[in-house]
Scaffold this motif. Sequence first.
Motif, PDB file in Angstrom:
ATOM      1  N   TYR A   3      49.230  34.927  33.379  1.00 43.80           N
ATOM      2  CA  TYR A   3      48.786  35.473  34.652  1.00 43.80           C
ATOM      3  C   TYR A   3      47.281  35.569  34.607  1.00 43.80           C
ATOM      4  O   TYR A   3      46.712  36.079  33.629  1.00 43.80           O
ATOM      5  CB  TYR A   3      49.372  36.869  34.890  1.00 43.80           C
ATOM      6  N   TRP A  33      46.632  37.683  41.872  1.00 46.56           N
ATOM      7  CA  TRP A  33      47.043  37.210  40.553  1.00 46.56           C
ATOM      8  C   TRP A  33      47.902  35.975  40.740  1.00 46.56           C
ATOM      9  O   TRP A  33      48.713  35.899  41.666  1.00 46.56           O
ATOM     10  CB  TRP A  33      47.885  38.270  39.849  1.00 46.56           C
ATOM     11  N   GLU A  61      43.860  36.742  37.116  1.00 48.71           N
ATOM     12  CA  GLU A  61      43.421  37.402  38.339  1.00 48.71           C
ATOM     13  C   GLU A  61      42.247  36.616  38.886  1.00 48.71           C
ATOM     14  O   GLU A  61      41.209  36.488  38.223  1.00 48.71           O
ATOM     15  CB  GLU A  61      43.005  38.851  38.072  1.00 48.71           C
TER      16      GLU A  61
END
Length: 130
Positions: A83, A91, A85
């Motif tokens: 993941y 995200w 951001e």
Amino acid sequence: MPNISVRRDEASAPFFDATATGQLLIKTCPNCHQNAIHRAQQCRGCGTKLTWLPASGDATLITWSATPPARDDPDQPVTIFGYVELTEGPWLETLLVDATLDTLSEGMPMRATFIRQHGDDEHIPAFRPA
């Protein structure tokens, strides 16, 4: 490189048209200016229909995980997903490339790159260390 199948439809066509040219798009609310991932259809804040917005492609690594090679193909490289951001806020769950597990760290600056999967004409975003 894992084979990730992606499917273009009417709603995702602008996203895939952009990735083919090396541009990452996200969605934004024209009313309250909240940004969202490309799959979102309406603003979580006010319910307005979202529009496309070019993203910088810059991100920060949040977390990651690895998928080991298949037992019948031990020479296959480890696949790393994570993941990130985006600088713009949303995200993304994404493939991480040009990195190994021991070189990744939380908060690491990342940069979008675009890859074409085997047997698939669509380019997908992946992220690599900046």
